[in-house]
Design an enzyme around this catalytic site. Structure first.
Site, PDB file in Angstrom:
ATOM      1  N   LYS A 287      -0.736  -5.249   7.666  1.00 24.93           N
ATOM      2  CA  LYS A 287      -0.330  -6.422   6.868  1.00 24.93           C
ATOM      3  C   LYS A 287       1.085  -6.240   6.326  1.00 24.93           C
ATOM      4  O   LYS A 287       1.848  -7.181   6.201  1.00 24.93           O
ATOM      5  CB  LYS A 287      -1.282  -6.612   5.686  1.00 24.93           C
ATOM      6  CG  LYS A 287      -0.776  -7.623   4.658  1.00 24.93           C
ATOM      7  CD  LYS A 287      -1.595  -7.602   3.400  1.00 24.93           C
ATOM      8  CE  LYS A 287      -1.061  -6.874   2.242  1.00 24.93           C
ATOM      9  NZ  LYS A 287       0.205  -7.256   1.651  1.00 24.93           N
ATOM     10  N   ASN A 288       1.474  -5.018   6.011  1.00 17.28           N
ATOM     11  CA  ASN A 288       2.791  -4.793   5.405  1.00 17.28           C
ATOM     12  C   ASN A 288       3.890  -4.531   6.424  1.00 17.28           C
ATOM     13  O   ASN A 288       4.990  -4.124   6.058  1.00 17.28           O
ATOM     14  CB  ASN A 288       2.695  -3.667   4.363  1.00 17.28           C
ATOM     15  CG  ASN A 288       1.892  -4.129   3.158  1.00 17.28           C
ATOM     16  OD1 ASN A 288       1.574  -5.324   3.032  1.00 17.28           O
ATOM     17  ND2 ASN A 288       1.534  -3.215   2.281  1.00 17.28           N
TER      18      ASN A 288
ATOM     19  N   ARG B  19       5.123 -12.512  -1.112  1.00 14.78           N
ATOM     20  CA  ARG B  19       6.493 -12.009  -1.318  1.00 14.78           C
ATOM     21  C   ARG B  19       7.324 -12.123  -0.052  1.00 14.78           C
ATOM     22  O   ARG B  19       8.509 -11.800  -0.032  1.00 14.78           O
ATOM     23  CB  ARG B  19       6.428 -10.566  -1.786  1.00 14.78           C
ATOM     24  CG  ARG B  19       5.588 -10.412  -3.061  1.00 14.78           C
ATOM     25  CD  ARG B  19       5.652  -9.051  -3.624  1.00 14.78           C
ATOM     26  NE  ARG B  19       6.963  -8.731  -4.142  1.00 14.78           N
ATOM     27  CZ  ARG B  19       7.476  -9.220  -5.288  1.00 14.78           C
ATOM     28  NH1 ARG B  19       6.767 -10.079  -5.989  1.00 14.78           N
ATOM     29  NH2 ARG B  19       8.661  -8.863  -5.710  1.00 14.78           N
TER      30      ARG B  19
ATOM     31  N   CYS C 132       0.422 -10.089  -5.311  1.00 16.01           N
ATOM     32  CA  CYS C 132      -0.610  -9.610  -6.242  1.00 16.01           C
ATOM     33  C   CYS C 132      -0.050  -9.374  -7.642  1.00 16.01           C
ATOM     34  O   CYS C 132       1.036  -8.820  -7.798  1.00 16.01           O
ATOM     35  CB  CYS C 132      -1.233  -8.325  -5.701  1.00 16.01           C
ATOM     36  SG  CYS C 132      -2.179  -8.619  -4.195  1.00 16.01           S
TER      37      CYS C 132
ATOM     38  N   ASP D 166      -1.598   1.543  -2.777  1.00 14.86           N
ATOM     39  CA  ASP D 166      -2.602   0.603  -2.271  1.00 14.86           C
ATOM     40  C   ASP D 166      -3.889   1.296  -1.868  1.00 14.86           C
ATOM     41  O   ASP D 166      -4.872   0.642  -1.546  1.00 14.86           O
ATOM     42  CB  ASP D 166      -2.012  -0.165  -1.082  1.00 14.86           C
ATOM     43  CG  ASP D 166      -0.633  -0.687  -1.419  1.00 14.86           C
ATOM     44  OD1 ASP D 166       0.352  -0.224  -0.807  1.00 14.86           O
ATOM     45  OD2 ASP D 166      -0.520  -1.511  -2.339  1.00 14.86           O
TER      46      ASP D 166
ATOM     47  N   VAL E 246       3.556   3.595  -9.386  1.00 14.46           N
ATOM     48  CA  VAL E 246       4.325   2.587  -8.633  1.00 14.46           C
ATOM     49  C   VAL E 246       4.259   1.216  -9.312  1.00 14.46           C
ATOM     50  O   VAL E 246       5.267   0.502  -9.393  1.00 14.46           O
ATOM     51  CB  VAL E 246       3.832   2.494  -7.167  1.00 14.46           C
ATOM     52  CG1 VAL E 246       4.638   1.457  -6.382  1.00 14.46           C
ATOM     53  CG2 VAL E 246       3.916   3.859  -6.488  1.00 14.46           C
TER      54      VAL E 246
HETATM   55  C1  EPZ Z   1       5.287  -3.490  -0.765  1.00 16.53           C
HETATM   56  O1  EPZ Z   1       5.506  -4.314  -1.907  1.00 16.53           O
HETATM   57  C2  EPZ Z   1       3.857  -3.823  -0.307  1.00 16.53           C
HETATM   58  N1  EPZ Z   1       3.755  -5.237  -0.032  1.00 16.53           N
HETATM   59  C3  EPZ Z   1       2.866  -3.459  -1.405  1.00 16.53           C
HETATM   60  O2  EPZ Z   1       1.541  -3.663  -0.914  1.00 16.53           O
HETATM   61  C4  EPZ Z   1       3.001  -1.984  -1.743  1.00 16.53           C
HETATM   62  O3  EPZ Z   1       2.171  -1.684  -2.839  1.00 16.53           O
HETATM   63  C5  EPZ Z   1       4.477  -1.677  -2.134  1.00 16.53           C
HETATM   64  O4  EPZ Z   1       5.366  -2.094  -1.095  1.00 16.53           O
HETATM   65  C6  EPZ Z   1       4.699  -0.208  -2.405  1.00 16.53           C
HETATM   66  O5  EPZ Z   1       4.391   0.562  -1.304  1.00 16.53           O
HETATM   67  C7  EPZ Z   1       4.201  -5.706   1.155  1.00 16.53           C
HETATM   68  O6  EPZ Z   1       4.719  -4.972   1.976  1.00 16.53           O
HETATM   69  C8  EPZ Z   1       4.047  -7.170   1.399  1.00 16.53           C
HETATM   70  P1  EPZ Z   1       8.352  -2.340  -3.852  1.00 16.53           P
HETATM   71  P2  EPZ Z   1       6.986  -4.508  -2.513  1.00 16.53           P
HETATM   72  O7  EPZ Z   1       9.563  -3.179  -3.747  1.00 16.53           O
HETATM   73  O8  EPZ Z   1       7.956  -4.461  -1.420  1.00 16.53           O
HETATM   74  C9  EPZ Z   1       9.832  -2.267  -8.423  1.00 16.53           C
HETATM   75  C10 EPZ Z   1      -0.661  -4.488  -0.859  1.00 16.53           C
HETATM   76  O9  EPZ Z   1      -1.688  -4.475  -1.570  1.00 16.53           O
HETATM   77  N2  EPZ Z   1      10.925  -3.197  -8.029  1.00 16.53           N
HETATM   78  O10 EPZ Z   1       8.343  -1.033  -3.174  1.00 16.53           O
HETATM   79  O11 EPZ Z   1       6.970  -5.648  -3.400  1.00 16.53           O
HETATM   80  C11 EPZ Z   1       8.473  -2.981  -8.420  1.00 16.53           C
HETATM   81  O12 EPZ Z   1       8.258  -3.733  -9.547  1.00 16.53           O
HETATM   82  C12 EPZ Z   1       0.720  -4.663  -1.511  1.00 16.53           C
HETATM   83  O13 EPZ Z   1      -0.686  -4.369   0.360  1.00 16.53           O
HETATM   84  C13 EPZ Z   1      11.846  -3.577  -8.989  1.00 16.53           C
HETATM   85  O14 EPZ Z   1      11.777  -3.142 -10.136  1.00 16.53           O
HETATM   86  O15 EPZ Z   1       7.069  -3.162  -3.385  1.00 16.53           O
HETATM   87  C14 EPZ Z   1       7.504  -1.841  -8.274  1.00 16.53           C
HETATM   88  O16 EPZ Z   1       7.231  -1.272  -9.532  1.00 16.53           O
HETATM   89  C15 EPZ Z   1       0.670  -4.655  -2.994  1.00 16.53           C
HETATM   90  N3  EPZ Z   1      12.815  -4.459  -8.620  1.00 16.53           N
HETATM   91  C16 EPZ Z   1       8.277  -0.877  -7.410  1.00 16.53           C
HETATM   92  O17 EPZ Z   1       9.655  -1.231  -7.476  1.00 16.53           O
HETATM   93  C17 EPZ Z   1      12.919  -4.977  -7.339  1.00 16.53           C
HETATM   94  O18 EPZ Z   1      13.812  -5.780  -7.064  1.00 16.53           O
HETATM   95  C18 EPZ Z   1       7.814  -0.876  -5.949  1.00 16.53           C
HETATM   96  O19 EPZ Z   1       8.015  -2.146  -5.412  1.00 16.53           O
HETATM   97  C19 EPZ Z   1      11.974  -4.554  -6.376  1.00 16.53           C
HETATM   98  C20 EPZ Z   1      10.970  -3.665  -6.735  1.00 16.53           C
END
Ligand code: EPZ
Length: 439
Positions: A24-25, A98, A122, A313, A335
């Site tokens: 999915k990701n 997203r 989510c 996850d 995270v």
């Molecule tokens: C991806 O989300 C996945 N989603 C998430 O899976 C997964 O948990 C996450 O990566 C971490 O591995 C998809 O791929 C669609 P991040 P993403 O940017 O890209 C902070 C699932 O259940 N952050 O790595 O949104 C953020 O708030 C989902 O399959 C900022 O602060 O995750 C978080 O605390 C849930 N500012 C951390 O970084 C930003 O501009 C990680 O987010 C971007 C992120």
């Protein structure tokens, strides 16, 4: 009983075989990458999940033809007629996921401007997009944030740049990859995310003609090119869905063979699964068998982290299994600041789980000094009793299915539509594993 509610009769171990398909990701992001090319692309191992339908809808709105290929799970994407989409139409996708934010780079390269609706995804934390906006501006894009969404323009060709991420964000790393491949010059990205889905996206872009180097210390270097072609790619299997079924086998005392699962993508999970007392057997190129070998499970200290750490996850499904382990488990979620709220329902089912604001059992994290209950102490084993469960988010939702299967009595699980976002055909898979569920 409405379609969105499932009745789960607990107490029977899961037994049998299921198949997982593409991640999915990764899959929706590979579909977005096709927008960068001037020739059609073919993606294989595409699961039938709602995040794929969302990506399809968004791409079609921008003139990309998306149609099924010859084989099951094959999708052919033709970007030759890319066009500006109508803001109102794009806005219908507001709040859905997203994925839209990743269209910024490709649309700026192909059309010079883009509108991105308000994002969804989510509710497991604030999930800001400040890193995304920062990197897009670094490439030279004009970004205007308005209540209804983002308006972006690239008056000139976007330029390669040097970026160092404050945190190895998956989404922002993908943003940089999808924007830098056609930008002028070289982009150097430091503190990048290196999840298996990121590496698979890099493989997709390289097949299209991109030049991308991944160095050991989270540095990715991209040399922009003038034009990209199409790709033919087999998406990597979903290691998050695989781990969810493995935790379901453990929590119910069962034995599940996950066809399509790959060891290399989930080494950290397999180590933790073994430490908890689960057993697994890898069949290279085919799948992985997960089972409860009998006896009691072991409580453990666990900390989530970016890859190659323990994936966030995987945390929620594993927490359900840890309610069945003997002793005190400690979980430190580093995270997302709000990914332990789902345990409230487990406590109502009879689990003993205490949440804390401190960084328990691990290294201090970003949430340490702030008001987030991001650590948990789980005391087990607990006898779970059936309950009415309302799904809060995707992984929390699947975890509630596991808890209901492990519990005594009949639970009702409300809001199961959300699970289709990331778990293909999960109702027939439950039935194939002997679960007693009805809608
Ligand atoms: C991806 O989300 C996945 N989603 C998430 O899976 C997964 O948990 C996450 O990566 C971490 O591995 C998809 O791929 C669609 P991040 P993403 O940017 O890209 C902070 C699932 O259940 N952050 O790595 O949104 C953020 O708030 C989902 O399959 C900022 O602060 O995750 C978080 O605390 C849930 N500012 C951390 O970084 C930003 O501009 C990680 O987010 C971007 C992120």
């Amino acid at each position: 009983m409405t379609d969105d509610v499932l009745s789960v009769h607990g107490g029977s171990p899961l037994h049998g075989e299921i198949t997982v398909r593409g991640a999915k990701n990764l899959v929706p992001k590979a579909m977005v990458a096709a927008l960068l090319g001037h020739e059609p692309s073919t993606l294989r191992n595409v699961p039938d999940i709602s995040d794929v339908s969302i990506a399809t809808g968004l791409l079609e709105l921008h003139g990309v033809s998306v149609r099924p290929g010859a084989a099951r799970g094959e999708v052919v994407l033709d970007p030759s007629k890319v066009e500006q989409a109508n803001v109102t139409d794009v806005d219908t996708h507001a709040g859905a996921s997203r994925i839209p934010i990743l269209l910024c780079g490709p649309l700026l390269h192909r059309l010079g401007r883009a509108f991105i609706p308000d994002l969804g995804g989510c509710r497991i934390g604030d999930r800001p997009i400040d890193f995304h906006l920062g990197v897009l501006r670094e490439f030279g894009a004009h970004v205007e944030k308005r209540p209804e969404g983002l308006y972006l323009e690239a008056p000139e060709r976007l330029r390669g740049t040097k970026i160092s991420l404050p945190y190895p964000s998956v989404g922002t790393t993908e943003q940089v990859l999808l924007t830098s491949v056609l930008a002028e010059g070289v982009t150097e990205l430091r503190n990048a995310a290196i999840e298996p889905e990121i590496v698979d996206l890099i493989a997709v872009l390289q097949k299209m003609g991109a030049i991308i180097t991944v160095q050991s210390d989270r540095v990715i270097r991209i040399t922009g090119v003038d034009r990209l072609g199409g790709y033919v790619h087999q998406a990597l299997p979903d290691r998050l869905e695989t781990a969810s079924w493995a935790c379901a086998a453990l929590a119910t005392g069962g034995d599940v063979y996950v066809r399509g699962a790959r060891q290399i993508d989930m080494m950290t999970f397999l180590n933790v699964f073994r430490r908890v007392g689960g057993a697994f057997e890898v069949h290279d190129g085919e799948g992985i068998r997960f089972w409860h070998p009998g006896g009691s499970l072991n409580a453990i200290p666990l900390e989530t982290d970016v890859h190659p750490g323990f994936q966030t996850d995987w945390q929620q499904p594993l927490v359900v299994a840890l309610t069945q382990a003997s002793g005190l488990s400690i979980v430190h979620e580093t995270v997302y600041e709000n990914r332990l709220g789902f345990t409230e329902a487990l406590v109502a089912m009879g689990a003993t789980i205490q949440l804390y604001r401190e960084c328990l059992g691990g290294t201090p994290c970003r949430f340490g000094q702030r008001n987030f209950r991001h650590s948990a102490v789980i005391s087990g084993p607990a006898k779970l009793q059936a309950a009415k469960l309302v799904i809060p988010d995707l992984r929390g939702g699947f975890s509630y299915l596991i808890a209901a299967l492990a519990a005594q009595g009949t639970s009702t699980v409300h809001g199961i539509d959300l699970i289709y976002r990331g778990y293909e055909d999960f109702l027939s898979k439950l039935a194939a594993l002997g679960a007693l569920v009805e809608q």
